[in-house]
Motif scaffolding. Structure first.
Motif, mmCIF file in Angstrom:
data_model
loop_
_atom_site.group_PDB
_atom_site.id
_atom_site.type_symbol
_atom_site.label_atom_id
_atom_site.label_comp_id
_atom_site.label_asym_id
_atom_site.label_seq_id
_atom_site.Cartn_x
_atom_site.Cartn_y
_atom_site.Cartn_z
ATOM 1 N N ASP A 121 1.637 5.911 -10.307
ATOM 2 C CA ASP A 121 1.673 4.506 -10.712
ATOM 3 C C ASP A 121 2.796 3.835 -9.935
ATOM 4 O OD1 ASP A 121 1.091 5.113 -14.271
ATOM 5 O OD2 ASP A 121 -0.262 5.125 -12.544
ATOM 6 N N SER A 122 2.470 2.813 -9.161
ATOM 7 C CA SER A 122 3.495 2.151 -8.353
ATOM 8 C C SER A 122 3.677 0.713 -8.806
ATOM 9 C CB SER A 122 3.127 2.183 -6.873
ATOM 10 O OG SER A 122 2.082 1.261 -6.607
ATOM 11 N N GLN A 123 4.838 0.190 -8.487
ATOM 12 C CA GLN A 123 5.156 -1.200 -8.805
ATOM 13 C C GLN A 123 5.762 -1.841 -7.575
ATOM 14 O OE1 GLN A 123 7.918 -1.603 -12.040
ATOM 15 N NE2 GLN A 123 8.077 -3.822 -11.837
ATOM 16 N N ASN A 124 5.283 -3.022 -7.247
ATOM 17 C CA ASN A 124 5.841 -3.799 -6.146
ATOM 18 C C ASN A 124 5.969 -5.228 -6.679
ATOM 19 O OD1 ASN A 124 6.459 -5.237 -3.852
ATOM 20 N ND2 ASN A 124 5.107 -4.025 -2.542
ATOM 21 N N GLY A 125 7.181 -5.552 -7.119
ATOM 22 C CA GLY A 125 7.364 -6.822 -7.801
ATOM 23 C C GLY A 125 6.605 -6.821 -9.112
ATOM 24 N N ARG A 126 5.678 -7.756 -9.261
ATOM 25 C CA ARG A 126 4.882 -7.822 -10.485
ATOM 26 C C ARG A 126 3.521 -7.166 -10.316
ATOM 27 N NH1 ARG A 126 5.916 -13.956 -12.901
ATOM 28 N NH2 ARG A 126 8.181 -13.765 -13.112
ATOM 29 N N ARG A 127 3.321 -6.539 -9.175
ATOM 30 C CA ARG A 127 2.028 -5.899 -8.923
ATOM 31 C C ARG A 127 2.115 -4.425 -9.265
ATOM 32 N NH1 ARG A 127 -2.219 -6.487 -4.060
ATOM 33 N NH2 ARG A 127 -3.322 -4.514 -4.384
ATOM 34 N N TYR A 128 1.139 -3.971 -10.044
ATOM 35 C CA TYR A 128 1.061 -2.565 -10.430
ATOM 36 C C TYR A 128 -0.229 -1.986 -9.864
ATOM 37 C CZ TYR A 128 4.755 -3.765 -13.718
ATOM 38 O OH TYR A 128 5.931 -4.180 -14.275
ATOM 39 N N ASP A 129 -0.130 -0.817 -9.258
ATOM 40 C CA ASP A 129 -1.294 -0.139 -8.693
ATOM 41 C C ASP A 129 -1.227 1.349 -9.004
ATOM 42 O OD1 ASP A 129 -0.666 -2.381 -6.235
ATOM 43 O OD2 ASP A 129 -2.730 -2.222 -6.979
ATOM 44 N N GLN A 130 -2.356 1.995 -8.822
ATOM 45 C CA GLN A 130 -2.412 3.447 -8.974
ATOM 46 C C GLN A 130 -3.047 4.043 -7.732
ATOM 47 O OE1 GLN A 130 -4.976 5.905 -11.945
ATOM 48 N NE2 GLN A 130 -3.020 5.571 -12.974
ATOM 49 N N TYR A 131 -2.484 5.134 -7.271
ATOM 50 C CA TYR A 131 -2.941 5.772 -6.038
ATOM 51 C C TYR A 131 -3.207 7.253 -6.266
ATOM 52 C CZ TYR A 131 -1.235 1.508 -3.839
ATOM 53 O OH TYR A 131 -1.024 0.205 -3.494
ATOM 54 N N TRP A 132 -4.083 7.781 -5.422
ATOM 55 C CA TRP A 132 -4.407 9.205 -5.413
ATOM 56 C C TRP A 132 -4.172 9.766 -4.022
ATOM 57 C CZ3 TRP A 132 -6.037 12.121 -9.582
ATOM 58 C CH2 TRP A 132 -6.426 11.428 -10.733
ATOM 59 N N GLY A 133 -3.752 11.019 -3.977
ATOM 60 C CA GLY A 133 -3.704 11.721 -2.720
ATOM 61 C C GLY A 133 -5.049 12.332 -2.407
ATOM 62 N N GLN A 181 0.847 -1.194 0.000
ATOM 63 C CA GLN A 181 0.000 0.000 0.000
ATOM 64 C C GLN A 181 0.882 1.243 0.000
ATOM 65 O OE1 GLN A 181 -3.198 -0.359 -0.201
ATOM 66 N NE2 GLN A 181 -4.093 1.635 0.256
ATOM 67 N N VAL A 182 0.513 2.202 -0.830
ATOM 68 C CA VAL A 182 1.242 3.467 -0.921
ATOM 69 C C VAL A 182 0.313 4.581 -0.486
ATOM 70 C CG1 VAL A 182 2.358 5.093 -2.497
ATOM 71 C CG2 VAL A 182 2.734 2.634 -2.779
ATOM 72 N N GLN A 183 0.820 5.480 0.306
ATOM 73 C CA GLN A 183 0.057 6.670 0.684
ATOM 74 C C GLN A 183 0.695 7.883 0.016
ATOM 75 O OE1 GLN A 183 1.223 4.558 3.450
ATOM 76 N NE2 GLN A 183 -0.638 3.425 2.974
ATOM 77 N N LEU A 184 -0.156 8.722 -0.534
ATOM 78 C CA LEU A 184 0.288 9.979 -1.137
ATOM 79 C C LEU A 184 -0.312 11.128 -0.340
ATOM 80 C CD1 LEU A 184 -0.351 9.199 -4.922
ATOM 81 C CD2 LEU A 184 1.796 8.974 -3.667
ATOM 82 N N VAL A 185 0.535 12.051 0.064
ATOM 83 C CA VAL A 185 0.070 13.202 0.838
ATOM 84 C C VAL A 185 0.527 14.474 0.149
ATOM 85 C CG1 VAL A 185 0.132 14.392 3.049
ATOM 86 C CG2 VAL A 185 0.135 11.885 2.977
ATOM 87 N N GLU A 186 -0.441 15.284 -0.266
ATOM 88 C CA GLU A 186 -0.132 16.568 -0.881
ATOM 89 C C GLU A 186 -0.079 17.645 0.197
ATOM 90 O OE1 GLU A 186 -3.175 14.730 -3.912
ATOM 91 O OE2 GLU A 186 -2.938 14.862 -1.736
ATOM 92 N N SER A 187 0.709 18.658 -0.067
ATOM 93 C CA SER A 187 0.778 19.821 0.806
ATOM 94 C C SER A 187 1.239 21.014 -0.017
ATOM 95 C CB SER A 187 1.731 19.574 1.977
ATOM 96 O OG SER A 187 3.039 19.325 1.505
ATOM 97 N N GLY A 188 1.124 22.184 0.586
ATOM 98 C CA GLY A 188 1.628 23.386 -0.054
ATOM 99 C C GLY A 188 0.582 24.290 -0.659
#
Length: 119
Positions: A98-110, A1-8
């Protein structure tokens, strides 16, 4: 799991500048592509800029020459430097990855960060 946090985000006057950050956290992942999108009030979400892991960048025509996307791989952070801001840049800005972890590809939003440009 990837977390994206925007700021600014924030309130800025016409012609001003802001720098947005998108920080990625998690473990065992590689980020291949990061995009910035924005969504103004009662508008559809629109693409703003993209940066690849190799550093290639592309921009929407509406921001070309004013916005710059960059990355600090050591910090897992992507930036959007926004100069010469206009009221029409007012929107919630989101990063997307777009993230990759081994052969797994996922997309995340902040969660988004609000940018308001006053005239």
């Amino acid at each position: 799991q990837v977390q994206l946090v925007e700021s600014g985000g924030g309130l800025v006057q016409f012609g001003g500048s802001l720098r947005l950050s998108c920080a990625a956290s998690g473990s065992g992942f590689r980020i291949n592509v990061v995009r910035w999108y924005r969504q103004g009030s009662e508008k559809q979400r629109e693409w703003v800029a993209t940066i690849t892991s190799g550093g290639a960048t592309t921009y929407a025509d509406s921001v070309k020459g004013r916005f710059t996307i960059s990355s600090d791989n050591a910090k897992n952070t992507v930036y959007l430097q926004m100069n010469t801001l206009k009221p029409e840049d007012t929107a919630v800005y989101y990063c997307n990855a777009d993230s990759q972890n081994g052969r797994r590809y996922d997309q995340y939003w902040g969660q988004g960060t609000q940018v308001t440009v006053s005239s």
